[in-house]
Design an enzyme around this catalytic site. Structure first.
Site, PDB file in Angstrom:
ATOM      1  N   GLY A  83      -0.431 -21.387 -68.683  1.00  0.00           N
ATOM      2  CA  GLY A  83      -1.653 -21.310 -67.896  1.00  0.00           C
ATOM      3  C   GLY A  83      -1.631 -22.105 -66.599  1.00  0.00           C
ATOM      4  O   GLY A  83      -2.683 -22.545 -66.137  1.00  0.00           O
ATOM      5  N   SER A  84      -0.445 -22.246 -65.984  1.00  0.00           N
ATOM      6  CA  SER A  84      -0.442 -22.994 -64.717  1.00  0.00           C
ATOM      7  C   SER A  84      -1.147 -22.200 -63.626  1.00  0.00           C
ATOM      8  O   SER A  84      -1.784 -22.783 -62.743  1.00  0.00           O
ATOM      9  CB  SER A  84       0.979 -23.394 -64.306  1.00  0.00           C
ATOM     10  N   ASN A 115      -3.596  -8.868 -61.761  1.00  0.00           N
ATOM     11  CA  ASN A 115      -2.495  -9.568 -62.440  1.00  0.00           C
ATOM     12  C   ASN A 115      -1.582 -10.158 -61.386  1.00  0.00           C
ATOM     13  O   ASN A 115      -1.562  -9.694 -60.249  1.00  0.00           O
ATOM     14  CB  ASN A 115      -1.711  -8.561 -63.302  1.00  0.00           C
ATOM     15  N   HIS A 168       2.503 -10.966 -60.749  1.00  0.00           N
ATOM     16  CA  HIS A 168       3.855 -10.693 -61.253  1.00  0.00           C
ATOM     17  C   HIS A 168       4.843 -11.523 -60.425  1.00  0.00           C
ATOM     18  O   HIS A 168       4.726 -11.560 -59.204  1.00  0.00           O
ATOM     19  CB  HIS A 168       4.162  -9.193 -61.121  1.00  0.00           C
ATOM     20  N   GLU A 199       3.081 -18.676 -56.417  1.00  0.00           N
ATOM     21  CA  GLU A 199       2.039 -18.015 -57.225  1.00  0.00           C
ATOM     22  C   GLU A 199       0.760 -18.854 -57.219  1.00  0.00           C
ATOM     23  O   GLU A 199      -0.343 -18.321 -57.110  1.00  0.00           O
ATOM     24  CB  GLU A 199       2.501 -17.852 -58.679  1.00  0.00           C
TER      25      GLU A 199
HETATM   26  C1  GRF Z   1       3.817 -16.339 -64.129  1.00  0.00           C
HETATM   27  O1  GRF Z   1       5.121 -16.385 -63.651  1.00  0.00           O
HETATM   28  C2  GRF Z   1       3.186 -15.010 -63.812  1.00  0.00           C
HETATM   29  O2  GRF Z   1       3.685 -14.429 -62.633  1.00  0.00           O
HETATM   30  C3  GRF Z   1       3.581 -14.171 -64.988  1.00  0.00           C
HETATM   31  O3  GRF Z   1       3.550 -15.041 -66.082  1.00  0.00           O
HETATM   32  C4  GRF Z   1       3.774 -16.378 -65.653  1.00  0.00           C
HETATM   33  C5  GRF Z   1       2.642 -17.207 -66.177  1.00  0.00           C
HETATM   34  O4  GRF Z   1       2.845 -18.574 -65.960  1.00  0.00           O
HETATM   35  N1  GRF Z   1       2.718 -13.017 -65.127  1.00  0.00           N
HETATM   36  P1  GRF Z   1       1.651 -19.577 -66.277  1.00  0.00           P
HETATM   37  O5  GRF Z   1       1.265 -19.386 -67.736  1.00  0.00           O
HETATM   38  O6  GRF Z   1       0.533 -19.265 -65.345  1.00  0.00           O
HETATM   39  O7  GRF Z   1       2.233 -20.944 -66.031  1.00  0.00           O
END
Ligand code: GRF
Length: 196
Positions: free
Chosen positions: A13-14, A106, A108, A178
């Site tokens: 959940g970062s 979402n 990715h 991200e």
């Molecule tokens: C991220 O790399 C996102 O792009 C993918 O899953 C990962 C989730 O990471 N869909 P986090 O749980 O948000 O740290």
């Protein structure tokens, strides 16, 4: 008008945290009204609880066949306007996809349409980028439809792929963008700069 969002996350959940923080700082005009995880021991649930956000464990174990309808009902009860998937490892059912059509996003960890599709998640994505010899990678925020990573793209951010990159170093570089791209894109949706 503040955008009311729900986050669905399965693991660390970062990205969820980055969205929660941006809302708390007031950087974006949005409010996280709930976080759902299919994984009762996910750090994502803990992060939500710490932030005082309703954190709900909902899975096929807790809800069986009625999971899709139950999630839908829960999110509708919270008046959710946008559903943000952040490392959510389950496919959404027809009730969720129908009720929130065009309002589910979402992120990715690659430059879609490259390196997306069924089975492309986590380290597999970065392995594929390195195996293909790509010189750049990045992250894509897109709408969710019934396919895998096939919905309309809303935003992308690029990072270089360096000659000595490993899956881990590349993943870390992508994850960093991200955390900027996802809240930024939700902010643009909240301001009406991206129309969904
Ligand atoms: C991220 O790399 C996102 O792009 C993918 O899953 C990962 C989730 O990471 N869909 P986090 O749980 O948000 O740290």
């Amino acid at each position: 008008m503040t955008l009311t969002i729900a986050i669905l996350a399965s693991h660390g959940g970062s990205n969820a945290q980055a969205i929660i923080d941006a809302c708390a700082r007031g950087t974006i005009d949005a409010r996280v009204a709930g976080l759902i995880s299919n994984n009762s021991s996910s750090l994502a649930l803990e992060r939500a609880r710490k932030a005082g956000i309703p954190a709900m464990h909902m899975s096929s174990v807790t809800h069986g066949e009625s999971l899709d309808a139950a999630m839908c009902k829960q999110l509708q009860a919270l008046d959710i306007e946008l559903v943000a998937l952040a490392g959510y490892m389950k496919q959404l059912g027809p009730a969720m996809l129908g009720a929130f059509e065009g309002r589910i996003v979402n992120i990715h960890p690659a430059l879609l349409p490259r390196h997306g599709g069924r089975g492309m998640f986590g380290s597999r994505v970065h392995e594929a980028v390195l195996a293909a010899g790509d010189q750049r990678s990045g992250a894509t925020v897109h709408l969710v439809d019934s396919g895998y990573d096939t919905g309309a793209q809303l935003a992308q951010a690029e990072v270089p792929v360096l000659p000595d990159d490993t899956v881990e170093t590349l993943a870390a570089r992508v994850l960093e963008v991200e955390h900027r791209l996802y809240p930024e894109t939700i902010g643009k949706i909240a301001r009406g700069e991206i129309v969904i």
